[in-house]
Motif scaffolding. Structure first.
Motif, PDB file in Angstrom:
ATOM      1  N   MET A  37      32.367  83.287  41.007  1.00 28.86           N
ATOM      2  CA  MET A  37      31.294  83.036  40.048  1.00 28.86           C
ATOM      3  C   MET A  37      29.925  83.267  40.675  1.00 28.86           C
ATOM      4  O   MET A  37      29.016  83.805  40.030  1.00 28.86           O
ATOM      5  N   ASP A  38      29.746  82.875  41.926  1.00 33.10           N
ATOM      6  CA  ASP A  38      28.481  83.112  42.637  1.00 33.10           C
ATOM      7  C   ASP A  38      28.208  84.605  42.773  1.00 33.10           C
ATOM      8  O   ASP A  38      27.072  85.062  42.582  1.00 33.10           O
ATOM      9  N   GLU A  39      29.250  85.383  43.104  1.00 28.73           N
ATOM     10  CA  GLU A  39      29.082  86.834  43.239  1.00 28.73           C
ATOM     11  C   GLU A  39      28.736  87.487  41.905  1.00 28.73           C
ATOM     12  O   GLU A  39      27.876  88.369  41.844  1.00 28.73           O
ATOM     13  N   VAL A  40      29.374  87.033  40.836  1.00 24.10           N
ATOM     14  CA  VAL A  40      29.090  87.576  39.510  1.00 24.10           C
ATOM     15  C   VAL A  40      27.652  87.234  39.106  1.00 24.10           C
ATOM     16  O   VAL A  40      26.919  88.085  38.587  1.00 24.10           O
ATOM     17  N   GLN A  41      27.235  85.999  39.345  1.00 29.69           N
ATOM     18  CA  GLN A  41      25.878  85.608  38.988  1.00 29.69           C
ATOM     19  C   GLN A  41      24.849  86.408  39.787  1.00 29.69           C
ATOM     20  O   GLN A  41      23.820  86.820  39.239  1.00 29.69           O
ATOM     21  N   ALA A  42      25.109  86.645  41.054  1.00 28.28           N
ATOM     22  CA  ALA A  42      24.208  87.452  41.880  1.00 28.28           C
ATOM     23  C   ALA A  42      24.107  88.876  41.323  1.00 28.28           C
ATOM     24  O   ALA A  42      23.020  89.462  41.276  1.00 28.28           O
ATOM     25  N   LEU A  43      25.223  89.430  40.877  1.00 22.31           N
ATOM     26  CA  LEU A  43      25.220  90.770  40.282  1.00 22.31           C
ATOM     27  C   LEU A  43      24.392  90.781  39.000  1.00 22.31           C
ATOM     28  O   LEU A  43      23.570  91.678  38.782  1.00 22.31           O
ATOM     29  N   ILE A  44      24.579  89.781  38.159  1.00 22.19           N
ATOM     30  CA  ILE A  44      23.810  89.686  36.916  1.00 22.19           C
ATOM     31  C   ILE A  44      22.318  89.582  37.225  1.00 22.19           C
ATOM     32  O   ILE A  44      21.494  90.265  36.612  1.00 22.19           O
ATOM     33  N   ASP A  45      21.967  88.743  38.182  1.00 23.66           N
ATOM     34  CA  ASP A  45      20.562  88.564  38.560  1.00 23.66           C
ATOM     35  C   ASP A  45      19.955  89.876  39.066  1.00 23.66           C
ATOM     36  O   ASP A  45      18.826  90.217  38.703  1.00 23.66           O
ATOM     37  N   ARG A  46      20.689  90.616  39.890  1.00 22.70           N
ATOM     38  CA  ARG A  46      20.199  91.904  40.395  1.00 22.70           C
ATOM     39  C   ARG A  46      19.971  92.891  39.244  1.00 22.70           C
ATOM     40  O   ARG A  46      18.974  93.619  39.222  1.00 22.70           O
ATOM     41  N   LYS A  47      20.894  92.920  38.289  1.00 24.92           N
ATOM     42  CA  LYS A  47      20.774  93.842  37.157  1.00 24.92           C
ATOM     43  C   LYS A  47      19.561  93.482  36.282  1.00 24.92           C
ATOM     44  O   LYS A  47      18.876  94.359  35.781  1.00 24.92           O
ATOM     45  N   ARG A  48      19.312  92.200  36.123  1.00 26.17           N
ATOM     46  CA  ARG A  48      18.168  91.773  35.312  1.00 26.17           C
ATOM     47  C   ARG A  48      16.850  92.125  35.971  1.00 26.17           C
ATOM     48  O   ARG A  48      15.868  92.431  35.297  1.00 26.17           O
ATOM     49  N   ARG A  49      16.795  92.064  37.300  1.00 32.61           N
ATOM     50  CA  ARG A  49      15.569  92.389  38.039  1.00 32.61           C
ATOM     51  C   ARG A  49      15.313  93.877  38.087  1.00 32.61           C
ATOM     52  O   ARG A  49      14.175  94.307  38.233  1.00 32.61           O
ATOM     53  N   ALA A  50      16.360  94.677  37.966  1.00 34.78           N
ATOM     54  CA  ALA A  50      16.222  96.148  38.071  1.00 34.78           C
ATOM     55  C   ALA A  50      15.554  96.760  36.860  1.00 34.78           C
ATOM     56  O   ALA A  50      15.393  96.227  35.840  1.00 34.78           O
TER      57      ALA A  50
END
Length: 64
Positions: free
Chosen positions: A51-64
């Motif tokens: 879940m932490d890895e998925v959330q980090a991926l989501i956060d990166r995509k939102r910042r991009a």
């Protein structure tokens, strides 16, 4: 003993036939993935870590 069978031919809309073929391919792919997962001998992943890895991926995509 042989079963008493007969053949049935049916005409269907071309798009319906295409959609049915696509669904069948999806089901075959999904079934293969399920068998692959069941045969996997790796230890299960920790839920929190995933879940932490998925959330980090989501956060990166939102910042991009």
């Amino acid at each position: 003993m042989m079963a008493d069978t007969s053949m049935l031919h049916v005409r269907v809309d071309r798009q319906l036939k295409t959609d049915a073929a696509d669904s069948t391919a999806d089901a075959v792919w999904f079934g293969a993935k399920v068998h692959e997962a069941l045969a996997d001998t790796q230890p299960p992943a920790n839920h929190e870590q995933v879940m932490d890895e998925v959330q980090a991926l989501i956060d990166r995509k939102r910042r991009a």
